[in-house]
Design a protein around this motif. Structure first.
Motif, PDB file in Angstrom:
ATOM      1  N   ASN A 123      43.676  58.094 -51.155  1.00 33.32           N
ATOM      2  CA  ASN A 123      44.222  58.461 -52.461  1.00 33.32           C
ATOM      3  C   ASN A 123      43.428  59.612 -53.060  1.00 33.32           C
ATOM      4  O   ASN A 123      42.448  60.088 -52.483  1.00 33.32           O
ATOM      5  N   GLN A 161      60.016  43.479 -51.544  1.00 34.79           N
ATOM      6  CA  GLN A 161      60.917  44.105 -52.528  1.00 34.79           C
ATOM      7  C   GLN A 161      62.320  43.520 -52.479  1.00 34.79           C
ATOM      8  O   GLN A 161      62.837  43.193 -51.410  1.00 34.79           O
ATOM      9  N   GLY A 170      56.262  45.025 -61.328  1.00 32.74           N
ATOM     10  CA  GLY A 170      55.072  45.870 -61.374  1.00 32.74           C
ATOM     11  C   GLY A 170      53.929  45.184 -60.645  1.00 32.74           C
ATOM     12  O   GLY A 170      54.069  44.075 -60.144  1.00 32.74           O
ATOM     13  N   HIS A 171      52.776  45.872 -60.570  1.00 33.67           N
ATOM     14  CA  HIS A 171      51.587  45.299 -59.934  1.00 33.67           C
ATOM     15  C   HIS A 171      50.367  45.460 -60.834  1.00 33.67           C
ATOM     16  O   HIS A 171      50.190  46.507 -61.460  1.00 33.67           O
ATOM     17  N   GLU A 238      48.367  48.721 -61.722  1.00 27.08           N
ATOM     18  CA  GLU A 238      48.412  49.452 -60.457  1.00 27.08           C
ATOM     19  C   GLU A 238      49.745  50.155 -60.261  1.00 27.08           C
ATOM     20  O   GLU A 238      49.811  51.267 -59.758  1.00 27.08           O
ATOM     21  N   GLU A 239      50.836  49.489 -60.651  1.00 33.92           N
ATOM     22  CA  GLU A 239      52.179  50.061 -60.486  1.00 33.92           C
ATOM     23  C   GLU A 239      53.029  49.653 -61.676  1.00 33.92           C
ATOM     24  O   GLU A 239      53.063  48.476 -62.047  1.00 33.92           O
ATOM     25  N   VAL A 283      45.087  55.203 -59.091  1.00 33.99           N
ATOM     26  CA  VAL A 283      46.465  55.686 -59.322  1.00 33.99           C
ATOM     27  C   VAL A 283      46.577  56.584 -60.557  1.00 33.99           C
ATOM     28  O   VAL A 283      47.649  57.090 -60.846  1.00 33.99           O
ATOM     29  N   LYS A 286      48.018  59.921 -59.978  1.00 32.82           N
ATOM     30  CA  LYS A 286      49.313  59.917 -59.283  1.00 32.82           C
ATOM     31  C   LYS A 286      50.486  59.628 -60.207  1.00 32.82           C
ATOM     32  O   LYS A 286      51.613  60.011 -59.933  1.00 32.82           O
ATOM     33  N   ILE A 287      50.223  58.897 -61.303  1.00 32.27           N
ATOM     34  CA  ILE A 287      51.307  58.529 -62.220  1.00 32.27           C
ATOM     35  C   ILE A 287      51.356  59.533 -63.358  1.00 32.27           C
ATOM     36  O   ILE A 287      50.456  59.601 -64.190  1.00 32.27           O
ATOM     37  N   GLN A 291      56.188  59.080 -66.143  1.00 40.26           N
ATOM     38  CA  GLN A 291      56.299  57.810 -65.419  1.00 40.26           C
ATOM     39  C   GLN A 291      55.552  56.678 -66.129  1.00 40.26           C
ATOM     40  O   GLN A 291      55.637  55.529 -65.705  1.00 40.26           O
ATOM     41  N   ARG A 292      54.799  57.017 -67.176  1.00 41.14           N
ATOM     42  CA  ARG A 292      54.083  55.975 -67.925  1.00 41.14           C
ATOM     43  C   ARG A 292      54.438  56.017 -69.420  1.00 41.14           C
ATOM     44  O   ARG A 292      53.724  55.483 -70.259  1.00 41.14           O
TER      45      ARG A 292
END
Length: 360
Positions: A123, A161, A170-171, A238-239, A283, A286-287, A291-292
């Motif tokens: 990552n 999934q 989500g995670h 995390e997600e 992350v 990356k986000i 996206q947030r």
């Protein structure tokens, strides 16, 4: 969710008297009870005039097949007319739909249970991930090496999934820190984020989210040699899911065994940004902001001061009207955005539904 259920065909009971998917069948039937609301032409109005639309909801109906579904299930949500918890019901529905879809997925793709070996790319923080031989459906474990050669063992709970996880799933990453030991991290799936609002310091959703990711000490942790050691734990996101459901934990169990409702006012925004500090370090880069960033589209309220009774209503943003509706049993009326975020003593927000703005 509506379009997902509308994609699934409706089978009459004569055609399929037995079913392995009673939850999916019931909710497909529920979605098919609704018809498209007629679009009322917008009346000509002067600038600044209050918009009042002629709202024509369809006739009210009682979803008896949902009651029957609850009765035949092993859930405690079984008695018609009994007071139940809206968040518990939501979890029951999402988990039930998810599990039935998992069973169908295994029928369609039985070969997906094969053992696999794969590597995840490094990552942006310089971490590398390596997976050993793991059968899908088992707990996965790998070692993560950080930028300063600091390693941690990461475990992932069973997670496959389905169309339900694609909407609500989500995670979270839960990391346990112990002196002179590798950090131990676990990835945990969620459908709703549980927000503790007990502290007097928590007055807003943002403060509740910050409290969720705050590092906390874990008491009574001992080694194999029975020595007590200092251990702390931190949870991060995390997600992020397309639809983020926040559960304001208003019902608190007391040591005496009773349950009290927290009636305090918690402020929540229409536009919610999940700050980078709430995300896992791996992350954050990356986000992207879109996206947030989330927009409120529904609120479920609990009415009354009691934890054992009361009444539920909901406000929902209706895209066709480009405005908010208040739904109280069969009563539906147009309201303003201000009325959505303004809470009263007798009506407190319990579930907040947000959707990601990059998917609007």
């Amino acid at each position: 969710m509506y379009h997902l259920m509308k994609c699934i065909p409706v089978y009459p009971k004569l055609q399929r008297p037995c079913t392995s998917t009673p939850m999916i069948d019931s909710f497909v039937r529920l979605m098919n009870e609704f018809s498209t609301m007629p679009v009322i032409p917008k009346a000509k109005q002067a600038a600044g005039d209050k918009v009042v639309r002629d709202l024509r909801p369809g006739p009210a109906f009682e979803p008896t097949f949902i009651y029957q579904l609850l009765t035949v299930s092993k859930s405690t949500l079984s008695e018609k007319g009994r007071q139940e918890d809206a968040e518990e019901y939501l979890g029951f529905v999402l988990n039930g739909l998810h599990e039935e879809m998992l069973c169908l997925k295994k029928l369609l793709y039985p070969q997906s249970d094969s053992t696999v070996l794969f590597f995840l790319p490094a990552n942006d923080e310089g971490d590398t991930y390596q997976h050993g031989d793991q059968a899908e459906g088992s707990d996965e474990e790998w070692e993560q090496v950080g930028p300063r050669n600091k390693s941690s063992v990461t475990r992932q709970a069973d997670f496959v999934q389905t169309p339900i996880t694609d909407i609500f799933g989500g995670h979270m990453r839960s990391v346990v820190y112990q002196q002179s030991s590798k950090e131990s991290a676990t990835l945990q799936p969620f459908f709703t984020l549980q927000l503790d609002i007990q502290s007097d310091k928590i007055r807003t959703v943002q403060e509740a989210l910050e409290s969720l990711v705050a590092r906390e000490s874990v008491q009574g942790y001992t080694t194999k040699t029975k020595q007590e050691v200092e251990v702390s734990r931190r949870v991060t996101l995390e997600e992020l899911p397309p639809v983020l459901v926040l559960h304001l934990k208003r019902f608190v169990f007391e040591k005496t065994g009773g349950c009290q409702k927290l009636t305090k006012n918690i402020e929540y925004p229409v536009d919610l940004e999940i700050s980078k500090e709430l995300l896992s370090p791996g992350v954050r880069s990356k986000i992207f902001k879109g996206q947030r960033t989330y927009r409120l589209f529904a609120v479920v309220y609990h009415h009354g001061n009691s934890a054992t009774g009361g009444h539920y209503t909901t406000d929902v943003f209706q895209i066709g009207l480009n405005g908010w509706l208040r739904i109280d049993d069969q009563t539906v009326k147009v309201i303003s955005q201000y009325q959505v975020v303004k809470q009263t003593v007798e009506r407190t927000a319990y579930l907040l539904y947000y959707r990601r703005v990059d998917l609007l």
